[in-house]
Design a protein around this motif. Structure first.
Motif, PDB file in Angstrom:
ATOM      1  N   LYS A 124       3.606   0.414   6.772  1.00 16.25           N
ATOM      2  CA  LYS A 124       2.869   1.437   6.046  1.00 16.25           C
ATOM      3  C   LYS A 124       3.045   2.801   6.735  1.00 16.25           C
ATOM      4  CE  LYS A 124      -1.852   2.084   4.379  1.00 16.25           C
ATOM      5  NZ  LYS A 124      -3.215   1.551   4.415  1.00 16.25           N
ATOM      6  N   LYS A 135       6.518   4.240   6.181  1.00 14.42           N
ATOM      7  CA  LYS A 135       6.672   4.815   4.840  1.00 14.42           C
ATOM      8  C   LYS A 135       5.912   6.129   4.740  1.00 14.42           C
ATOM      9  CE  LYS A 135       7.039   0.206   2.885  1.00 14.42           C
ATOM     10  NZ  LYS A 135       6.305  -0.855   2.189  1.00 14.42           N
ATOM     11  N   THR A 151      -2.405  12.950  -1.380  1.00 16.22           N
ATOM     12  CA  THR A 151      -2.438  11.519  -1.664  1.00 16.22           C
ATOM     13  C   THR A 151      -3.436  10.822  -0.749  1.00 16.22           C
ATOM     14  OG1 THR A 151      -0.120  11.710  -2.269  1.00 16.22           O
ATOM     15  CG2 THR A 151      -0.913   9.502  -1.900  1.00 16.22           C
ATOM     16  N   GLY A 152      -3.919  11.550   0.254  1.00 16.05           N
ATOM     17  CA  GLY A 152      -4.876  10.961   1.172  1.00 16.05           C
ATOM     18  C   GLY A 152      -4.249  10.411   2.437  1.00 16.05           C
ATOM     19  N   ILE A 153      -2.943  10.673   2.613  1.00 14.35           N
ATOM     20  CA  ILE A 153      -2.284  10.211   3.836  1.00 14.35           C
ATOM     21  C   ILE A 153      -2.818  11.028   5.009  1.00 14.35           C
ATOM     22  CG2 ILE A 153      -0.068  10.114   5.050  1.00 14.35           C
ATOM     23  CD1 ILE A 153       1.232   9.515   2.351  1.00 14.35           C
ATOM     24  N   GLU A 195       7.368   2.144  -3.219  1.00 13.19           N
ATOM     25  CA  GLU A 195       6.780   2.773  -2.028  1.00 13.19           C
ATOM     26  C   GLU A 195       5.856   3.923  -2.403  1.00 13.19           C
ATOM     27  OE1 GLU A 195      10.297   1.936   1.269  1.00 13.19           O
ATOM     28  OE2 GLU A 195      10.467   3.641  -0.076  1.00 13.19           O
ATOM     29  N   GLU A 248       2.668   2.380  -3.216  1.00 16.91           N
ATOM     30  CA  GLU A 248       1.990   1.947  -1.979  1.00 16.91           C
ATOM     31  C   GLU A 248       1.337   3.127  -1.265  1.00 16.91           C
ATOM     32  OE1 GLU A 248       4.431  -1.839  -0.240  1.00 16.91           O
ATOM     33  OE2 GLU A 248       5.411   0.094  -0.146  1.00 16.91           O
ATOM     34  N   MET A 249       2.037   4.253  -1.256  1.00 17.25           N
ATOM     35  CA  MET A 249       1.477   5.432  -0.603  1.00 17.25           C
ATOM     36  C   MET A 249       0.219   5.905  -1.322  1.00 17.25           C
ATOM     37  SD  MET A 249       2.909   6.269   2.147  1.00 17.25           S
ATOM     38  CE  MET A 249       3.079   4.536   2.471  1.00 17.25           C
ATOM     39  N   GLY A 250       0.204   5.702  -2.639  1.00 15.37           N
ATOM     40  CA  GLY A 250      -0.999   6.064  -3.393  1.00 15.37           C
ATOM     41  C   GLY A 250      -2.219   5.334  -2.872  1.00 15.37           C
ATOM     42  N   ALA A 251      -1.984   4.145  -2.327  1.00  9.95           N
ATOM     43  CA  ALA A 251      -3.102   3.334  -1.822  1.00  9.95           C
ATOM     44  C   ALA A 251      -3.272   3.491  -0.321  1.00  9.95           C
ATOM     45  CB  ALA A 251      -2.857   1.871  -2.164  1.00  9.95           C
ATOM     46  N   PHE A 252      -2.727   4.578   0.241  1.00  9.81           N
ATOM     47  CA  PHE A 252      -2.716   4.705   1.706  1.00  9.81           C
ATOM     48  C   PHE A 252      -4.103   4.527   2.325  1.00  9.81           C
ATOM     49  CE2 PHE A 252      -2.877   6.902   5.742  1.00  9.81           C
ATOM     50  CZ  PHE A 252      -1.716   6.479   6.350  1.00  9.81           C
ATOM     51  N   VAL A 253      -5.126   5.086   1.677  1.00  2.46           N
ATOM     52  CA  VAL A 253      -6.451   5.030   2.323  1.00  2.46           C
ATOM     53  C   VAL A 253      -7.105   3.656   2.200  1.00  2.46           C
ATOM     54  CG1 VAL A 253      -6.844   7.499   1.974  1.00  2.46           C
ATOM     55  CG2 VAL A 253      -7.722   5.868   0.311  1.00  2.46           C
ATOM     56  N   ARG A 254      -6.491   2.787   1.377  1.00  2.39           N
ATOM     57  CA  ARG A 254      -7.090   1.453   1.239  1.00  2.39           C
ATOM     58  C   ARG A 254      -6.679   0.540   2.380  1.00  2.39           C
ATOM     59  NH1 ARG A 254      -6.140  -0.655  -4.788  1.00  2.39           N
ATOM     60  NH2 ARG A 254      -6.536  -2.613  -3.713  1.00  2.39           N
ATOM     61  N   LYS A 255      -7.624  -0.290   2.792  1.00  3.42           N
ATOM     62  CA  LYS A 255      -7.312  -1.210   3.887  1.00  3.42           C
ATOM     63  C   LYS A 255      -7.103  -2.639   3.375  1.00  3.42           C
ATOM     64  CE  LYS A 255      -8.326   1.624   7.568  1.00  3.42           C
ATOM     65  NZ  LYS A 255      -7.520   2.725   6.992  1.00  3.42           N
ATOM     66  N   LYS A 261       0.611   6.241  -9.044  1.00  2.00           N
ATOM     67  CA  LYS A 261       0.272   6.447  -7.639  1.00  2.00           C
ATOM     68  C   LYS A 261      -1.200   6.818  -7.513  1.00  2.00           C
ATOM     69  CE  LYS A 261       1.893   9.988  -4.463  1.00  2.00           C
ATOM     70  NZ  LYS A 261       1.012  11.000  -4.984  1.00  2.00           N
TER      71      LYS A 261
END
Lengths: 312, 287, 236
Positions: free
Chosen positions: B162, B165, B180-182, C99, C102-109, C149
């Motif tokens: 993760k 990426k 996007t919240g990254i 990908e 997946e980055m759209g869900a970055f804040v999800r654990k 995303k």
């Protein structure tokens, strides 16, 4: 007393030479925002050019032409300027990082040439036979005379830089600096303006090199290592105030004062056998000083004070 | 046959340059500046192995791991102390700051270890001969294998994890990554850790191949930058190819010119690339 | 009417020194589609960006779900359940479609595979192209990636900045129907659109902005029927 006067003359001469170099960098970085981290290259090329043109005698390397010093100065500016023209032509239309990398490359290659091409530069043994007129500089009044001449050259350089800065030409340079992308979109025209600024700045650095040569009367590749011949000048300009010609000169005097002052301190505190460590400590200190200035006062002691364009 | 031998040496040098250039490219991709202290981070890495392996006489593999960790941590600390304060400044200020950092690191190295040249192991290693008279030293095998392993690890990290990426996402578009919240600060920290570790690896391998001295990293910075530009600065995969091209060209050039001009070969290649295709031959990001 | 999700109250602000928005007021209720229309330079996109912490706000407050988010950072806002799809450059071009999601869900654990399956169900064309870099896709498909995303976080509110800009009419219709479908999942939508007629036709309510100020505010149907609005902004 005499020692103090000699020290003062030596200090002012060196600070004045650095002032010239700092002005040259100010034209490139302060006016136009061009990132030259290979000042050493233009400094060295200026120094060796003048040495080759003015040196006398039967030398084991290039030189022996015996031209007057003023011709040496002109040669220094021309050769440095030509070199800058080609470096600029290749890199000035790209992101500033590329100029930084290319300029450091030029500086390293010039250093390799100075070291290896003995037939031309005298190699690591250095270049001898420089300038008959101001040899034995500490005899009699020559040192004082030379210092006055350095100040005059610095004064002329300052006057020209100030005129350039306030002119419409300088305004275009600032516009380019403020908006690199828009300036790049201007295309050829912008490249030409940047080239002019880069060549002018480098020619001034070359002049600084020539003035340095005739002061020391001897040059070798060691004098142009990245620390003394590039980094110190950057610290001077940033400390004094990028974009401000007075700041460039003020920074040169103050930082040269700090640099020679720390030599005085380390040599009086540390025992003689730790002299090399003392030198490293000084570099460390200057490096930290730069970070401190960038963090706390990035505009420098005398911030830029751009003239407002006429309202019409 | 001499040519093949030079290509082999060039591949070894190229591996070292590639590791250095990948680190430069990673940091450039995320933070948008050419890190001028990267060479001196390499030197730090080389000296840490000197301490752990040569002075403390611990195994080489352990020394390498310690060095990667120490250099990575040091890089992160430098970011926390200095670079982080310039996040909202023009990246050019970061470049100047990193130039100052290069001198700070080098003077610290000189203060701690002195100016003299060191070697990891005294004595001459016997070269292993194989087909057609080619020679390679055991240390050079370590360099080649180590480089391949590190690059595979990096590839897996960038493609499978993760965080890897997210690093590529930030390199693609930092603003969108934030929207996007990254967590970009975390990505930056991770980039520095990797950049530091890769610099250390490059420095160690350079030390294994030659010697360890305070200017070793600074002296190789130009070919490292050239490799990064050749590969398209910001593109770590291009940097690997760039490193190999520069390394092999430098070694082959010794057939024609004085070996002390090897860095000039890198420079010449770089100049040609800047004229012909400044985005790099391996389609890096646009300037 | 359902609960208020987002409130923009008397907001004044801009990107630099100069203000672009003046005393702006807006509301989005739970599950509502709200459209912002207006002439070029009216501050439509800016109004949307003000929600997302991309503006210097010099006056007023923005509340979401009862929390003051006026000065929150973008990633804190994402965590609260608002997702934003910018008009351009809204995908990571060198990352694959997969990908990107997946980055759209970055804040999800937690495990995200169910969400991925749902997005692929929602946007069938993306499933085939999941292994391709998003930069190689057509404009319409890229817009799907960008929306997909954003949906990875199961947001309660989705901000769309001109989702149909630069698309062919065929794709435009498709995007509008996707917006409708997203809304049917119960997600509130605040959308800026150039294509005002179509957008207002879809909207529960609309705001007409001019020079950074509120001009009209009504249901989508009423705004469409309003002659003044039609003449000023909808091209007759």
């Amino acid at each position: 007393m005499e020692g103090l006067i000699n020290f003062g003359i030596l200090f002012l001469t060196m600070a004045g030479i650095y002032g010239i170099l700092s002005l040259g960098l100010n034209v490139q970085w302060g006016f136009t925002g061009m990132l030259n981290v290979g000042i050493a290259a233009f400094f060295a090329v200026g120094a060796y050019s003048s040495a080759i043109v003015t040196s006398v005698g039967d030398l084991p390397h290039w030189g022996g032409i015996g031209a007057p010093m003023i011709i040496g100065f002109a040669a220094a500016m021309i050769v440095s300027g030509i070199m800058a023209f080609f470096v600029g032509l290749i890199t000035l239309n790209l992101r500033s990082d590329y100029l930084a990398i290319a300029s450091i490359g030029i500086a390293e290659i010039i250093r390799l040439v100075l070291k290896n091409e003995e037939w031309m530069t005298g190699g690591v043994n250095g270049f001898t036979g420089i300038s008959g007129k101001f040899n034995n500089i500490f005899d009699g009044g020559h040192a004082l005379l030379y210092m006055i001449m350095v100040m005059v050259v610095l004064g002329i350089a300052y006057f020209l830089c100030e005129r350039a800065y306030k002119s419409p030409w300088g305004r275009v340079q600032r516009a380019i600096r403020e908006n690199e992308i828009a300036a790049r979109a201007m295309g050829k025209n912008s490249l030409s303006f940047r080239l002019q600024s880069f060549v002018l700045g480098s020619a001034i650095m070359g002049l600084g090199g020539a003035v340095y040569t005739h002061f020391t009367g001897f040059i070798s590749p060691e004098a142009f290592d990245p620390l003394l011949a590039t980094f110190l000048i950057w610290v001077m300009l940033i400390a004094g105030g990028s974009g401000n010609n007075k700041g460039a000169i003020l920074g040169a005097f103050i930082i040269w004062g700090v640099w020679s002052g720390t030599e005085f301190i380390t040599s009086s505190i540390l025992p003689a056998d730790m002299a090399t460590q003392g030198a490293y400590l000084r570099v460390l200190f200057i490096g930290i000083l730069l970070q401190a200035i960038l963090l706390t006062r990035p505009q420098g002691l005398l911030p830029e004070n751009a003239p407002q364009p006429d309202k019409d | 046959m001499e040519i093949l031998q030079l290509v082999l040496y060039g591949t070894i040098l190229g591996s070292i340059l590639a590791l250095g250039a990948v680190g430069v490219s990673l940091t450039f991709g995320i933070l948008r500046f050419a890190n001028f202290s990267h060479g001196d981070l390499m030197t730090i890495g080389a000296y840490v192995v000197f301490v752990v392996f040569t002075v403390m006489k611990l195994p080489l593999w352990l020394a390498i791991i310690v060095s990667l960790a120490v250099t990575a941590a040091l890089t992160a600390i430098i970011d926390k102390l200095i670079y982080r304060n310039f996040r909202n400044s023009d990246p050019v200020i970061l470049l100047i700051s990193s130039f100052g950092m290069a001198l700070i690191l080098r003077s610290l190295i000189q203060l701690i270890w002195g100016p003299s040249t060191q070697v990891y192991e005294k004595g001459i290693q016997l070269a292993i001969k194989f087909g057609g008279g080619l020679r390679i030293k055991p240390d050079q095998i370590i360099i080649l294998v180590g480089t391949v392993l590190l690059i595979i690890a990096l590839h897996l990290f960038l493609r499978k994890t993760k965080m890897g990426k997210a690093m590529r996402a930030v390199a693609d578009n930092a603003e969108l990554a934030r929207l996007t919240g990254i967590n970009t600060e975390k990505v930056i920290l991770c980039t520095w850790l990797m950049g530091g570790a890769l610099a250390a690896a490059a420095g160690i391998f350079l030390g294994l191949d030659t010697r360890v001295f305070p200017e070793m990293g600074w002296n190789i910075l130009l070919p490292v930058f050239a490799a990064a530009i050749l590969g398209g600065i910001g593109n770590p995969y291009g940097a690997i190819a760039g490193g190999l091209v520069i390394g092999i060209s430098q070694e082959l050039s010794t057939q024609f010119i004085d070996p002390s001009y090897k860095p000039a070969v890198a420079f010449a290649i770089m100049v040609v690339i800047l004229i012909v295709r400044p985005t790099g031959i391996f389609a890096g990001r646009s300037s | 009417m359902s609960d208020v999700l987002l409130t923009i109250e008397n907001v004044t602000g801009g990107y630099g020194e100069a203000d672009i928005l003046f005393d702006l007021n807006m509301k989005v209720h739970d599950g509502e589609v709200v459209v912002i229309v207006g002439p070029n330079g009216a501050g439509k996109s800016t109004a949307m960006k003000s929600v997302f912490g991309l503006l210097k706000i010099r006056g007023g407050t923005i509340t979401y779900d009862g929390h003051d988010i006026t000065h929150d950072t973008s990633d804190a806002i994402v965590r609260r359940g608002i997702c934003y799809v910018p008009q351009t450059n809204n995908v990571f071009p060198t990352l694959t479609v997969h990908e990107n999601l997946e980055m759209g869900a970055f804040v999800r654990k937690d495990d995200i595979s169910d969400s991925l399956d749902r997005i692929y169900e929602f946007f069938p064309p993306l499933k085939e192209k999941r292994k391709l870099p998003a930069g190689t896709l057509s404009g319409g498909q890229r817009q799907m990636v960008a929306m997909g995303k954003a949906l990875m976080l199961d947001p309660k509110l989705l901000l769309l900045d001109e989702p149909t800009a630069g698309l062919s009419p065929k794709y435009m219709d498709q995007i509008f129907s996707i917006v409708k479908q997203i809304n049917e999942l119960g997600i509130g939508i605040l959308m800026v659109e150039q294509n005002a007629k179509q957008a207002l036709g879809l909207a529960d309510r609309g705001y007409v902005l001019a020079s950074g100020k509120n001009r009209y505010e009504d249901t989508g149907a009423n705004l469409l029927a309003n002659r003044e609005v039609a003449e000023m902004f909808l091209g007759g």
